[in-house]
Design an enzyme around this catalytic site. Structure first.
Site, PDB file in Angstrom:
ATOM      1  N   PRO A   1       4.522  14.679  10.587  1.00 13.33           N
ATOM      2  CA  PRO A   1       3.366  15.476  10.985  1.00 13.33           C
ATOM      3  C   PRO A   1       2.116  14.985  10.272  1.00 13.33           C
ATOM      4  CG  PRO A   1       5.163  16.880  10.215  1.00 13.33           C
ATOM      5  CD  PRO A   1       5.538  15.467   9.909  1.00 13.33           C
ATOM      6  N   GLU A   2       1.001  14.922  10.977  1.00 16.94           N
ATOM      7  CA  GLU A   2      -0.246  14.497  10.337  1.00 16.94           C
ATOM      8  C   GLU A   2      -1.047  15.738   9.938  1.00 16.94           C
ATOM      9  OE1 GLU A   2      -2.025  11.026  12.094  1.00 16.94           O
ATOM     10  OE2 GLU A   2      -0.123  10.389  12.947  1.00 16.94           O
TER      11      GLU A   2
ATOM     12  N   LYS B   1      -1.485  16.341   3.852  1.00 18.87           N
ATOM     13  CA  LYS B   1      -0.182  16.760   4.359  1.00 18.87           C
ATOM     14  C   LYS B   1       0.481  17.801   3.452  1.00 18.87           C
ATOM     15  CE  LYS B   1       0.283  12.332   6.670  1.00 18.87           C
ATOM     16  NZ  LYS B   1       1.005  11.054   6.770  1.00 18.87           N
TER      17      LYS B   1
ATOM     18  N   ASN C   1       0.127   7.835  11.178  1.00 23.39           N
ATOM     19  CA  ASN C   1       0.244   6.660  12.025  1.00 23.39           C
ATOM     20  C   ASN C   1      -0.535   6.754  13.340  1.00 23.39           C
ATOM     21  OD1 ASN C   1       1.260   4.111  12.159  1.00 23.39           O
ATOM     22  ND2 ASN C   1       3.103   4.707  13.264  1.00 23.39           N
TER      23      ASN C   1
ATOM     24  N   ARG D   1       5.115   1.416   8.810  1.00 20.15           N
ATOM     25  CA  ARG D   1       5.154   2.090  10.113  1.00 20.15           C
ATOM     26  C   ARG D   1       4.613   1.135  11.174  1.00 20.15           C
ATOM     27  NH1 ARG D   1       4.596   7.599   9.534  1.00 20.15           N
ATOM     28  NH2 ARG D   1       5.211   7.718  11.709  1.00 20.15           N
TER      29      ARG D   1
END
Ligand SMILES: [Zn+2]
Length: 269
Positions: free
Chosen positions: A2-3, A52, A166, A258
Site C-alpha cells: 500500500p502506498e 506508510k 512503486n 521493484r
C-alpha cells in the site's frame, strides 16, 4: 505494498469511526496482546499518518506508551465495519471495537504501542510526506539534488520522500517526462517544483478515490465515465503495451527491488 494514499485514507476512516470513543483493543492471535493491554479501555484521540506509517493516539499521560504504531508492509490489511465485529477467523493481530464500529488488522510488519519519543524517532527518519500539511519539499530536494543515485531509486527511499511507492514512482516520472535513470543531482529546481506539485495533487486524488489514477481523460481509451483499471496508469504494469502518448512499447526492469516501468521515448533524460 500500500502506498501513502491508502494509509492516509485508512487514518481518516479510523478517525471518523473511533475518535473520542473508548476502545476495546485486543489481539485475538496473541502476538500483540501486551501492546493491546496498554491502550485497551482508553479513548482514541487522534489518528495521523506519515508516509506508510499510521499512528493512533490514545488518551494516556505523556511519557507513557500511547501511540498505536502500524506499518502494513507488503501484506498488512485492515477490515472495518459497523455494529458487532464478526467472529474471529485466522491470524487476527489486532481488533479495535467501540463507538458502534470495529476494525480488524491482519499481517502488518509493525503493530506496537510506543511513546512520544519513540514516535518522534520514527518520523525523524522519514522524508516529507506530500499528503501532510506540514510537509517541507525542500527537505527532499536537499537529498535529491546532492545524490548521484538515480531518481527512480531515490523516489522509493522513504528517507527522501515518505509515502511514495512503486506506482507513484513510475507514474510521476512519466508525467514529468523524466528518465528514471537520471541522477538526482541532474534534476533542476524547476523539475522538482513541478514534480512535487504533481505528486501532491495525484496523491490527494488517491486518498479521495481509494485508488491510483494518473491518466488524463484525453490519454484514456474511454474518455468518459468511471476510469477502468486498464486506463488508470501511463506505464505501471503496462510492459510491452504501447505508450499512451507516443506508441513506443513500455519497458520494465528491476530498480530498488521493484519493477520499474517507463517509456524510453517520452522519458529520454
Ligand atoms: Zn512514450
Amino acid at each position: 505494498m500500500p502506498e501513502g494514499h491508502t494509509i492516509h485514507r485508512t487514518a481518516g476512516l479510523l478517525s471518523s469511526m473511533f475518535a473520542g470513543s473508548e476502545l476495546h483493543v485486543s489481539s485475538p492471535q496473541g502476538r500483540f496482546a501486551p501492546g493491546a493491554a496498554l491502550v485497551d479501555g482508553r479513548a482514541l484521540t487522534t489518528v495521523d499518518a506519515w508516509g506508510k506509517h499510521l499512528f493512533a493516539a490514545f488518551d494516556l499521560p505523556a511519557g507513557q506508551p500511547r501511540h498505536l504504531h502500524i506499518h502494513l508492509g507488503l501484506y498488512g490489511k485492515f477490515a472495518m465495519g459497523d455494529g458487532d465485529a464478526p467472529p474471529v477467523r485466522g491470524a487476527l493481530r489486532a481488533r479495535l471495537e467501540g463507538g458502534g464500529h470495529w476494525a480488524d488488522l491482519r499481517g502488518p510488519i509493525v503493530c506496537e504501542v510506543i511513546t512520544d519519543e519513540e514516535k518522534d524517532a520514527v518520523t525523524r527518519l522519514l522524508g516529507p510526506d506530500p499528503l501532510r500539511r506540514d510537509a517541507d519539499p525542500d527537505r527532499a530536494w536537499k537529498r535529491l539534488s546532492r545524490s548521484g543515485i538515480s531518481v527512480g531509486q531515490l523516489l522509493m527511499d522513504q528517507k527522501v520522500l515518505a509515502g511514495v511507492g512503486n506506482v507513484y514512482r513510475a507514474e510521476l516520472l512519466f508525467r514529468g517526462e523524466v528518465s528514471p535513470f537520471r541522477a538526482g543531482r541532474d534534476l533542476t529546481p524547476d523539475d522538482w517544483d513541478s514534480a512535487w506539485v504533481d505528486l501532491v495533487a495525484l496523491m490527494k486524488r488517491g486518498v479521495k478515490a481509494g485508488r491510483i489514477v494518473t491518466t488524463r481523460p484525453e490519454d484514456r481509451a474511454r474518455r468518459s465515465g468511471v476510469v477502468t483499471v486498464a486506463d488508470s496508469h501511463y506505464v505501471y504494469r503496462r510492459t510491452g503495451l504501447p505508450c499512451r502518448r507516443c506508441g513506443e512499447l513500455v519497458r520494465t526492469e528491476v530498480m530498488a527491488g521493484r519493477n520499474l516501468f517507463w517509456c524510453a521515448r517520452c522519458q529520454v533524460s
